[in-house]
Design an enzyme around this catalytic site. Sequence first.
Site, mmCIF file in Angstrom:
data_model
loop_
_atom_site.group_PDB
_atom_site.id
_atom_site.type_symbol
_atom_site.label_atom_id
_atom_site.label_comp_id
_atom_site.label_asym_id
_atom_site.label_seq_id
_atom_site.Cartn_x
_atom_site.Cartn_y
_atom_site.Cartn_z
ATOM 1 N N CYS A 163 0.821 -1.211 0.000
ATOM 2 C CA CYS A 163 0.000 0.000 0.000
ATOM 3 C C CYS A 163 0.856 1.264 0.000
ATOM 4 O O CYS A 163 0.591 2.208 -0.746
ATOM 5 C CB CYS A 163 -0.974 -0.020 1.177
ATOM 6 S SG CYS A 163 -0.240 -0.458 2.765
ATOM 7 N N TYR A 164 1.878 1.285 0.848
ATOM 8 C CA TYR A 164 2.784 2.434 0.850
ATOM 9 C C TYR A 164 3.413 2.616 -0.526
ATOM 10 O O TYR A 164 3.518 3.732 -1.045
ATOM 11 C CB TYR A 164 3.905 2.223 1.866
ATOM 12 C CG TYR A 164 3.616 2.656 3.279
ATOM 13 C CD1 TYR A 164 3.176 3.941 3.580
ATOM 14 C CD2 TYR A 164 3.827 1.778 4.343
ATOM 15 C CE1 TYR A 164 2.945 4.334 4.887
ATOM 16 C CE2 TYR A 164 3.604 2.158 5.657
ATOM 17 C CZ TYR A 164 3.160 3.435 5.928
ATOM 18 O OH TYR A 164 2.936 3.828 7.230
#
Length: 350
Positions: free
Chosen positions: A154-155
């Site tokens: 996600c990052y």
Amino acid sequence: MSKSYKIAVLGASGYTGSELVRLLLRHSGLEIAALSADSKAGKPMAEVFPQFAGVDLPELKKIDAIDLAEIDGVFCALPHGTTQEVISQTLAKKPNLKIVDLSADFRLADLDAYAEWYGHPHKAPELQAEAVYGLVEIHREKIRTARLVANPGCYTTTAELPVIALLQAGAIDPEEIVIDAKTGMTGAGRAAKEGMLFSEVSEGIHAYGVGKHRHMAELDQEFSEAAGKPVRPSFTPHLAPMNRGIYATTYVRGTGGTDAERMHGILADRYADEPFVTVLPFGQVPQSRHVRGSNMVQIGVVADRRPGRAIVISTLDNLVKGASGQAVQNMNLVLGLPETMGLEQVALFP
């Protein structure tokens, strides 16, 4: 939709697993045929996640109890470090399956880098050789023909979409990339942890994994490929007291006279036709609340007060575009379905 593919979700009792179920229930081309959980095996999904009360879903099973005979695609929403063996065993039983893995187990092409960052040798190197990194907007054509797709973190998805485009255009200095990012609590998973208790995380914010977060390896890999030479960005993650969302503020310096407004133009042109990426008007800042529950990414570019530098801000829902939504996007591609199918919902606001 004339063709419906049967899908299994392995690890359906976690946040990304439940998000997959939520998305698949409204997907006209994919049918949930099997759900797995370990400690929750034998229970109905609604007992684990009450939002599914009244919904007709398969009972949770152990992975070994799932009959793969009629399964066309598998989502693996299992913990890091366990998926390599599970996928190896699954493909040994049915080699023509399409698999999208939401863990970090197949994201790093370099086996030595994997061992360095994850502390043990890769357990399925022959599969790693064929795995495709599933950042759709960057690797779409490779994904279409893949059997195994490694869903990005996600990052990394949040930071990579703007930065890769700028690196590929030669618009920014690869030696000066600083990423400051915040995640919501669901990014830490659903397992009970003392440090994740409400009183431990509310009314404050803190950095973690400072200088050594595992997502750095993904950033190194994708940025280096985009720049055509080794790139090692600075990256610091923070835990924010919100349920969903990733918010990344990236500081970059232009090259060859490229200013912030030109960087904005590069991003706007690059993503003009992308269904899930919106580049806001120059100078406008995105907010995480404006993508909540959707598969959208919003990107904003603001001029730094120092000439030639820019502040690039990007945000997405960590459980959707940062995990399960992007996984569905990948599965749509490998099965030959419209890429946006099942992902058209707009953000939930307020």
